[in-house]
Scaffold this active site. Structure first.
Site, mmCIF file in Angstrom:
data_model
loop_
_atom_site.group_PDB
_atom_site.id
_atom_site.type_symbol
_atom_site.label_atom_id
_atom_site.label_comp_id
_atom_site.label_asym_id
_atom_site.label_seq_id
_atom_site.Cartn_x
_atom_site.Cartn_y
_atom_site.Cartn_z
ATOM 1 C CG ASP A 266 -0.394 -0.067 2.530
ATOM 2 O OD1 ASP A 266 0.846 -0.169 2.616
ATOM 3 O OD2 ASP A 266 -1.149 -0.012 3.521
ATOM 4 C CB SER A 267 4.584 1.688 -0.112
ATOM 5 O OG SER A 267 4.777 0.594 -0.980
ATOM 6 C CG ASP B 264 0.767 -4.106 2.156
ATOM 7 O OD1 ASP B 264 1.077 -5.067 2.887
ATOM 8 O OD2 ASP B 264 1.518 -3.131 1.957
ATOM 9 C CD GLU C 63 7.895 -0.173 7.681
ATOM 10 O OE1 GLU C 63 6.920 -0.853 7.345
ATOM 11 O OE2 GLU C 63 8.201 0.916 7.151
HETATM 12 O O1 KIV Z 1 3.663 -1.122 1.580
HETATM 13 C C1 KIV Z 1 4.853 -1.449 1.563
HETATM 14 O O2 KIV Z 1 5.583 -1.196 0.604
HETATM 15 C C2 KIV Z 1 5.373 -2.152 2.728
HETATM 16 C C3 KIV Z 1 6.861 -2.120 2.985
HETATM 17 C C4 KIV Z 1 7.174 -2.750 4.254
HETATM 18 C C5 KIV Z 1 7.718 -2.675 1.959
HETATM 19 O O3 KIV Z 1 4.633 -2.706 3.466
#
Ligand code: KIV
Length: 284
Positions: free
Chosen positions: A45-46, A84, A183
């Site tokens: 979701d980044s 995600d 993280e």
């Molecule tokens: O959304 C994301 O990119 C993540 C990072 C930990 C890679 O969850």
């Protein structure tokens, strides 16, 4: 590339062979990951920040995650596809979380989901894994809790915080996760969780002693719109290459050096067949 499965990852933990995970948001990136032999493609979701230009990940919707997951699915060949669950797609009720996780698998083509949270989501994780939806638990710094944390901050630096993260790891393992993503926590805490966990740990900003590492694609290739966080490393400079190509294009057009005769289609009565790169898309 031989398909990566959950069993492959578990064997990696046993043999001590590090796992690689990289984000992907579209088909061309998925192809690059497949060709490079990365183990896991994460539709993170980044994308709310990296692709959509937002300040955080909170506005990303389930429909957007589905849209990007389908694109990645089409380009992927080999890596395990993990997606995600976005903010509020699983926090309201277990039933809603269950249904939404199922949609990511069924409609998006994902092979597993990743959820931010610890003991408070263990019930949902248990429910998902019992209905054959594999789950990665995401603990430590949880970007969806940005407002609760007062910003994107390293977690687990004091004793209560450390103990909470360990308790969360145990609760998720008990609930059936096949991996833990750690993280932004101190390396000593990541080491402790990696030692107690029978399942692989994958770190981002968690030091060198996890079972694997994950990075955001744009950070890794040097295409990030913003300065990199302390833990990230740019292994390339795609941004500089793209800027150079764009400026060469602009210059070639303004000096009428592009397109050349060879890059233009001949007249109809020409005997020379048109040069086509992709006949189905670029008709001569
Ligand atoms: O959304 C994301 O990119 C993540 C990072 C930990 C890679 O969850």
């Amino acid at each position: 590339m031989k398909p990566v499965t959950i069993d492959t990852l578990s064997a990696r933990k046993q043999s001590g062979t590090p796992i690689t995970m990289v984000t992907a948001y579209d088909a061309p990136t998925a192809r690059l990951l497949s060709e490079s032999g990365v183990d896991i493609a994460l539709v993170g979701d980044s994308l709310g920040m990296v692709v959509q230009g937002g300040e955080n990940t909170l506005s990303v919707t389930l429909e957007e995650m589905l849209y990007h997951t389908r694109m990645v699915r089409r380009g992927l060949d080999g890596p395990l596809l993990v997606v995600d669950m976005p903010f509020l797609s699983y926090q309201v009720s277990e039933e809603e979380g269950h249904r939404n996780a199922g949609r990511l698998i069924k409609e998006g083509g994902a092979q597993a989901v990743k959820l931010e949270g610890g003991a408070e989501i263990a019930g949902l994780v248990h429910r998902l894994t019992r209905s054959m939806i594999p789950v990665i638990g995401h603990i430590g710094m949880k970007p969806q809790a940005v407002h609760q944390m007062g910003g994107f901050k390293v977690q687990g630096r004091d004793l209560p915080g450390r103990e909470q993260i360990i308790a969360d790891a145990r609760a998720l393992l008990e609930a059936g996760v096949f991996a833990l993503l750690l993280e932004a926590i101190p390396p000593s805490l990541a080491r402790e969780i990696t030692a107690l966990s029978p399942m692989p740990t994958i770190g981002i900003g968690a030091g060198p002693e996890t079972d694997g590492q994950v990075l955001v694609f744009h950070d890794l290739v040097g295409w990030s719109p913003s300065p990199l966080p302390r833990f990230a490393r740019a292994f390339g400079d795609v941004g500089a290459n793209a800027r150079k190509a764009l400026s060469l294009f602009r210059e070639a057009v303004s000096t009428r050096n592009y397109p050349s005769t060879g890059e233009s289609y001949p007249e109809k009565d020409s005997t020379t067949p048109p040069a086509t790169r992709n006949k189905s898309r670029r008709k001569g």
